[in-house]
Design a protein around this motif. Structure first.
Motif, short mmCIF file in Angstrom:
data_model
loop_
_atom_site.label_atom_id
_atom_site.label_comp_id
_atom_site.label_asym_id
_atom_site.label_seq_id
_atom_site.Cartn_x
_atom_site.Cartn_y
_atom_site.Cartn_z
N HIS A 1 0.91 -1.70 0.23
CA HIS A 1 -0.43 0.19 -0.27
C HIS A 1 0.65 1.02 0.34
CE1 HIS A 1 -3.07 -2.93 0.92
NE2 HIS A 1 -3.42 -3.13 1.74
N PRO A 2 0.33 2.63 -0.57
CA PRO A 2 1.46 3.60 -0.26
C PRO A 2 1.69 4.15 0.60
CG PRO A 2 -0.89 3.57 -1.91
CD PRO A 2 -1.11 2.71 -0.78
N TRP A 3 2.98 4.25 0.90
CA TRP A 3 3.93 4.00 2.14
C TRP A 3 4.90 5.55 1.82
CZ3 TRP A 3 5.93 -0.25 5.80
CH2 TRP A 3 6.43 -0.06 6.74
N GLU A 4 4.77 6.49 2.39
CA GLU A 4 5.37 7.32 2.09
C GLU A 4 6.54 7.83 3.13
OE1 GLU A 4 4.86 10.68 0.32
OE2 GLU A 4 2.85 9.52 -0.43
N PRO A 5 8.02 7.76 2.71
CA PRO A 5 8.79 7.85 2.66
C PRO A 5 9.45 9.00 4.32
CG PRO A 5 9.22 8.62 0.73
CD PRO A 5 8.35 8.86 1.17
N LEU A 6 10.47 8.30 5.15
CA LEU A 6 10.27 9.88 5.66
C LEU A 6 11.03 10.80 5.22
CD1 LEU A 6 12.14 7.16 8.85
CD2 LEU A 6 9.89 8.15 8.78
N VAL A 7 10.84 12.13 6.19
CA VAL A 7 11.33 13.23 5.16
C VAL A 7 12.24 13.55 5.49
CG1 VAL A 7 11.14 15.59 5.17
CG2 VAL A 7 8.79 14.45 5.30
N VAL B 1 14.89 -1.05 10.58
CA VAL B 1 14.30 -0.75 9.32
C VAL B 1 12.67 -1.20 8.53
CG1 VAL B 1 16.32 0.69 9.19
CG2 VAL B 1 15.55 -1.37 7.63
N THR B 2 12.14 -0.07 8.34
CA THR B 2 11.10 -0.49 6.97
C THR B 2 11.23 0.04 5.88
OG1 THR B 2 10.05 0.52 8.31
CG2 THR B 2 9.40 -2.14 9.02
N LEU B 3 10.87 -0.66 4.78
CA LEU B 3 10.56 0.32 3.35
C LEU B 3 9.75 0.44 2.49
CD1 LEU B 3 14.58 -1.60 2.22
CD2 LEU B 3 13.79 0.58 3.18
N ASN B 4 9.52 1.12 1.42
CA ASN B 4 8.05 1.12 0.81
C ASN B 4 8.56 0.44 -0.15
OD1 ASN B 4 9.45 3.07 -0.57
ND2 ASN B 4 8.59 4.57 0.14
N GLU B 5 7.84 0.48 -1.09
CA GLU B 5 7.89 0.04 -2.60
C GLU B 5 9.04 0.38 -3.49
OE1 GLU B 5 5.14 -0.06 -5.71
OE2 GLU B 5 3.86 1.35 -4.97
N GLU C 1 2.89 -3.79 9.38
CA GLU C 1 1.19 -4.72 8.53
C GLU C 1 0.74 -4.46 7.85
OE1 GLU C 1 1.65 -9.03 11.55
OE2 GLU C 1 1.03 -6.58 12.21
N LYS C 2 0.07 -2.63 8.42
CA LYS C 2 -0.45 -1.79 7.95
C LYS C 2 -0.60 -1.63 6.40
CE LYS C 2 -0.74 0.80 12.10
NZ LYS C 2 0.16 1.94 13.17
N PHE C 3 1.33 -1.71 5.74
CA PHE C 3 0.90 -1.85 4.49
C PHE C 3 0.99 -3.07 3.19
CE2 PHE C 3 2.45 1.97 6.75
CZ PHE C 3 1.78 2.86 6.27
N VAL C 4 1.56 -4.26 3.86
CA VAL C 4 2.32 -5.29 2.95
C VAL C 4 0.56 -6.06 3.26
CG1 VAL C 4 4.58 -4.46 3.39
CG2 VAL C 4 3.44 -6.23 5.33
N VAL C 5 0.21 -6.53 4.00
CA VAL C 5 -1.57 -7.30 3.90
C VAL C 5 -2.44 -6.39 3.71
CG1 VAL C 5 -2.38 -9.10 5.62
CG2 VAL C 5 -0.08 -8.01 6.37
N ASP C 6 -2.31 -7.94 3.07
CA ASP C 6 -4.14 -7.55 1.28
C ASP C 6 -4.99 -9.08 1.58
OD1 ASP C 6 -5.77 -5.88 -0.30
OD2 ASP C 6 -4.04 -5.99 -1.47
N VAL D 1 4.48 -8.50 -0.29
CA VAL D 1 3.07 -8.89 -0.23
C VAL D 1 3.31 -10.01 0.46
CG1 VAL D 1 1.10 -7.92 -0.76
CG2 VAL D 1 2.94 -6.92 -1.47
N ILE D 2 2.22 -9.87 1.56
CA ILE D 2 1.87 -11.09 1.91
C ILE D 2 -0.07 -10.52 1.61
CG2 ILE D 2 0.48 -11.97 4.12
CD1 ILE D 2 3.23 -10.91 5.92
#
Length: 425
Positions: free
Chosen positions: A24-30, A233-237, A261-266, A415-416
């Motif tokens: 899911h869309p996940w904004e990177p740290l600024v 750490v965690t990373l986005n797509e 889990e908020k971003f990779v489970v579908d 992705v899960i």
């Protein structure tokens, strides 16, 4: 579809497509560097790293090997600077590559892993899981696991684990305790932890920590061995930094998992006939051994007897020599699994072939598109070589009919994918 450092295309008829699974869309740290620094100052469940480091004679910083896209050039400098500012001389800091049972990372690969400056200024060494003499024997755990751990890790006064939190086919999620086990443990340890019984356990699965026998045993044993501080750490797509979770081995790791889990489970309502999948691109899709993780992810939403249409770069071939030997000897998935039931261990890297055989028994057919691995090797692995994903999809429709339902996983095991309805096996 992620493929090496680029992509491979596939065209799925809209009327057959049930779902495309993506992170899911996940904004990177600024301000990612500042985020790492703040995480070291305000950790979860431990004093700040600077406080922990004071008075220590030396330190080991464990990092993942080249198979994991950890942003070491971003997270290592603040850690190393903190250690030196706390009084640990640079020559007393060891960066230990947690290769587990994988090959060492050297030369250009080492520079890719940590950056040229760190490679030049710090001692960076590889763990060697097959060198028994390089490990300290801590005895046998209550679970019957021989604990042999890299001597350099055991003898360090301060032990720091770094890593990436991502879905993992056995441990539920990577990161945390995996820096030690399997990261810096001996083959003798992994003969049990990656043994037949552990892998076949129904709760040794992706996306699960609670009741997962691999996770629970690895966590308890890592606590027994000792880990003073973690930086996960965690990373986005796009592989941009989205979170830094430092501190206690379990608490910081759990915090990172909860966010991930908020971003990779579908989910999808029910299993599909065809899954078009991959291994998430470089570096995970460079060997057949590693690419199996993408097939495991696809299996979770595939009907029994369904087809996996798979893309993997495979620029480095099959994997280790022991893995190649096992594939060369492969006749049927049933026969291979039966060969493991007695002694529980045959050979290094058997665990991934065990997972592969479990997928073969579930799927009716696995097709693989690769421009780099020979058809001969693919045939030996009991998969069908295809010229393109589109050609494979056409073959799959021929097997399942023009109304077959399709799901696509362009990012593979990152992705899960789950089904709302229980899988009928």
């Amino acid at each position: 579809m992620a493929y090496g450092k680029g992509t491979a295309s596939v065209h799925v008829p809209e009327g057959n497509l049930d779902k495309i699974f993506r992170v899911h869309p996940w904004e990177p740290l600024v301000q990612p560097t500042q985020a790492v620094e703040q995480s070291l100052l305000n950790p979860i469940g431990t004093p700040p790293l600077q406080e922990l480091a004071q008075g220590r004679r030396d330190a080991v910083v464990v990092i993942s090997d080249i198979t994991r896209p950890v942003p070491n050039r971003l997270i290592l400098p603040p850690i190393l600077e903190t250690l030196e500012q706390s009084g640990i001389p640079r020559e007393k800091i060891l960066i230990l590559i947690a290769t587990g049972m994988h090959r060492p990372n050297e030369g250009e690969e080492l520079i890719e892993l940590v950056g040229e400056e760190i490679a030049e200024k710090y001692r960076v060494e590889n763990h060697s899981g097959t060198d028994r003499e390089a490990h300290v024997d801590l005895g046998i755990s209550e679970e019957g696991v021989p604990l042999l751990v890299d001597r350099r890790y055991i003898e360090a006064d301060l032990r720091i684990l770094t890593g990436l939190i991502e879905p993992h086919l056995m441990a539920g999620y990577s990161g945390g305790r995996k820096g030690v086990l399997p990261g810096v443990c001996s083959l003798e340890t992994m003969k049990v932890m990656h043994g037949y019984k552990v892998i076949q356990h129904p709760l040794t699965v992706v996306g699960r920590l609670d009741d997962n026998p691999f996770h629970l045993t690895a966590l308890r044993l890592t606590r027994q061995i000792g880990a003073d501080f973690i930086v996960n750490v965690t990373l986005n797509e796009r592989r941009e930094l989205t979170g830094v979770f430092s501190g206690d081995l379990d608490q910081a790791h759990r915090a990172g998992v909860a966010e991930l889990e908020k971003f990779v489970v579908d989910e999808i309502e029910q299993p599909v006939d065809i899954v078009v999948g991959c291994s998430g691109g470089y570096p995970l899709d460079q060997t057949f051994y590693q690419c199996i993780k993408g097939m495991v992810a696809a299996k979770e939403i595939l009907k029994p007897g369904g087809t996996i249409v798979f893309a993997s770069h495979l620029g480095e071939g099959m994997g280790s020599e022991p893995f190649q030997q096992l594939v060369n000897e492969l006749t049927t998935p049933q026969a291979f699994l039966e060969s493991l039931e007695g002694p529980d261990y045959r050979q290094l890297d058997q665990w991934m072939l065990q997972d592969h055989c479990n997928i073969l028994l579930h799927a009716g057919e696995i097709q693989v598109f690769s421009e780099h691995l020979s058809k001969d090797w693919l045939n030996k692995a009991l998969v069908v070589p295809i010229e393109s994903l589109d050609a494979g999809l056409e073959r799959a429709f021929h097997r399942h009919g023009p109304e077959a339902r399709v799901a696509v996983m362009p990012q593979g095991p990152y992705v899960i994918a789950r089904t709302m309805e229980p899988m009928q096996v």
